[in-house]
Scaffold this motif. Structure first.
Motif, mmCIF file in Angstrom:
data_model
loop_
_atom_site.group_PDB
_atom_site.id
_atom_site.type_symbol
_atom_site.label_atom_id
_atom_site.label_comp_id
_atom_site.label_asym_id
_atom_site.label_seq_id
_atom_site.Cartn_x
_atom_site.Cartn_y
_atom_site.Cartn_z
ATOM 1 N N VAL A 34 -29.845 -18.170 13.922
ATOM 2 C CA VAL A 34 -30.029 -19.515 14.465
ATOM 3 C C VAL A 34 -30.552 -19.465 15.907
ATOM 4 N N LEU A 92 -24.784 -23.380 13.050
ATOM 5 C CA LEU A 92 -25.945 -24.244 13.236
ATOM 6 C C LEU A 92 -25.457 -25.631 13.622
ATOM 7 N N ARG A 110 -30.624 -28.080 14.286
ATOM 8 C CA ARG A 110 -31.332 -28.329 13.031
ATOM 9 C C ARG A 110 -32.525 -29.256 13.257
ATOM 10 N N ASN A 149 -28.555 -24.550 6.187
ATOM 11 C CA ASN A 149 -27.505 -23.811 6.876
ATOM 12 C C ASN A 149 -26.805 -22.862 5.899
ATOM 13 N N ARG A 191 -18.540 -28.256 7.816
ATOM 14 C CA ARG A 191 -19.284 -27.541 8.857
ATOM 15 C C ARG A 191 -18.528 -26.275 9.235
#
Length: 452
Positions: A217, A247, A252, A265, A350
């Motif tokens: 990332v 991420l 993003r 992701n 997440r």
């Protein structure tokens, strides 16, 4: 890369590679995993528990570490009657593995394991063993997860990834070139990326014209910022797959804007490879529950009632050196939703970063590391940053500025930090030309050096 090569790769070239050179079963496992992903959630959970029970029985019979520890706690595998009972088993830490590495090897697998080591981003690399079958299964799970982003075997793929450390032999370099050519892959070493040579990376993308770009990332974000700042439009891939680091949503958006395609992701670690990944619904990361068990634990090592906690992983198929409820230092948040794609695999909302990324104060406040990228993304002129806490009373913020940074930017940073942390902590801001990477080539934006 045209579809005929992808079909030939999966049905001709890769089977020849497996049977003729490696004697592996990755394709068979991939077929099974592709089928199982569509099981209903209840059937998926039953399959996961069935596989867990077999592993626990094996550990009790053959792994001295677990047999000794579970007996001391008066626990028998028969006591684990459902997934909720798993909480009775003690978590496994990196310190446990270092201290009891030999005892963690199954008696029937001694002398037959393959070994890897983690990159040691926290300063202490970890060596661990695994069976060939577990590695084949991990590769299959990786292919399945990447396919959710449109990446399939034989698809033209460019990797912005960590390069080989040291000076590999000429034979090793030739082997890598042949392997990457056959597998339709091009590797760019993200360890060597600088502001001065960024154009050469964009040139390489334009020359190779990949269908898929896979990268850490941090380097992807850095390149995206450079592309937007210079106005350069690179070859448009079908998708970008980010990995190795958390991420954040602002990242993003920046990467999608720069590369002109959707970003997917993923979440994994070297000990297990791919743990979870996004599908095209982008409603969270599907956990590979048919391959491993993922739990989120609170500070007491029991499943969190808040839906957010420290990640604990059990690989259901590494019978050689099993890790049962291994806490890897990451934090994540679960999702109770079911994805519209129809897969029965559960979702993570997440990945929140590492446990040690959280900031603490002397008056008992606890601030997730997610706060700082969320706040700093809106401060003009902050190109990159790294925040380090070495003392309860002080934070050190290193900032790489661009031309938009001014005195108001600094005022904004101090004001927002004071809102959440009050006057109990001193913020020391200083300007640098670059932010160092970890030994494994990753970017850590928030670091706590305080003891856990």
């Amino acid at each position: 890369m045209s579809g005929w090569y992808e079909r030939a790769f999966r049905h001709v070239l890769y089977p020849a590679y497996e049977s003729g050179l490696r004697r592996r079963g990755t394709l068979a496992w991939l077929t099974a995993y592709e089928r199982d992903q569509w099981l209903a959630p209840e059937r998926m959970a039953a399959l996961q528990f069935e596989r867990l029970k077999r592993l626990l029985d094996h550990c009790y019979r053959e792994v001295p570490y677990y047999r000794t520890r579970w007996r001391a706690l008066d626990i028998h595998p028969g006591d684990i009657r459902n997934l909720d009972d798993v909480a009775r088993l003690p978590p496994l830490t990196k310190a446990d593995i270092r201290e009891h590495a030999d005892e963690l090897v199954a008696e029937s697998w001694r002398g037959r394991l393959l070994y890897k080591a983690t990159g040691g981003s926290t300063g202490e690399p970890l060596r661990f063993g695994y069976t060939r079958e577990s590695n084949e299964r991990r590769v299959a799970v990786m292919w399945r997860g990447y396919a959710w982003a449109g990446s399939r075997m034989g698809k033209r793929t460019l990797f912005l990834w960590g390069g080989t450390v040291g000076s590999p032999s000429r034979a090793h370099q030739l082997k890598d070139r042949l392997y990457n050519a056959a597998f339709a892959r091009r590797m760019l070493n993200s360890f060597q990326m600088t502001e001065a040579n960024m154009a050469s990376y964009a040139d390489a993308i334009d020359r190779y014209r990949p269908d898929i770009i896979v990268g850490y990332v941090g380097p992807l974000m850095r390149m995206a910022q450079w592309l937007l700042a210079t106005g350069r439009t690179p070859h448009r891939a079908q998708a970008v797959i980010g990995g190795a680091e958390a991420l954040h949503e602002f990242q993003r958006k920046t990467i999608e804007q720069a590369f002109g395609c959707p970003v997917f992701n993923t979440y994994g670690c070297r000990e297990f490879m791919l743990i979870a990944a996004e599908c095209d619904q982008h409603s969270g990361l599907h956990v590979n529950a048919d391959h491993l068990l993922l739990e989120l634990l609170d500070a007491n090592g029991v499943p969190s009632s808040l839906g957010r906690g420290e990640v604990a992983i059990t690989d259901l198929f590494n019978y050689g050196m099993p890790f049962i409820r291994y806490v890897n230092g990451d934090m994540a948040t679960a999702s109770a939703e079911r994805c519209a794609c129809g897969r029965g695999l559960p979702l993570l909302r997440r990945i929140d970063g590492r446990v040690l990324d959280a900031i603490r104060t002397a008056d008992g406040r606890y601030l997730p590391g997610e706060f700082f990228p969320h706040m700093l993304k809106d401060v003009p002129g902050v190109a990159r940053f790294q925040l380090v806490q070495r003392q309860l009373e002080r934070l050190d913020l290193s900032i790489v500025r661009d031309e938009d940074f001014n005195e108001d930017s600094l005022i904004t940073i101090r004001r927002e930090v004071k809102k959440v942390l009050g006057d109990s902590i001193e913020l020391d801001c200083h300007f640098v030309d670059d932010i160092p990477l970890t030994r494994s080539g990753k970017t850590r934006v928030t670091i706590s050096e305080l003891p856990p």
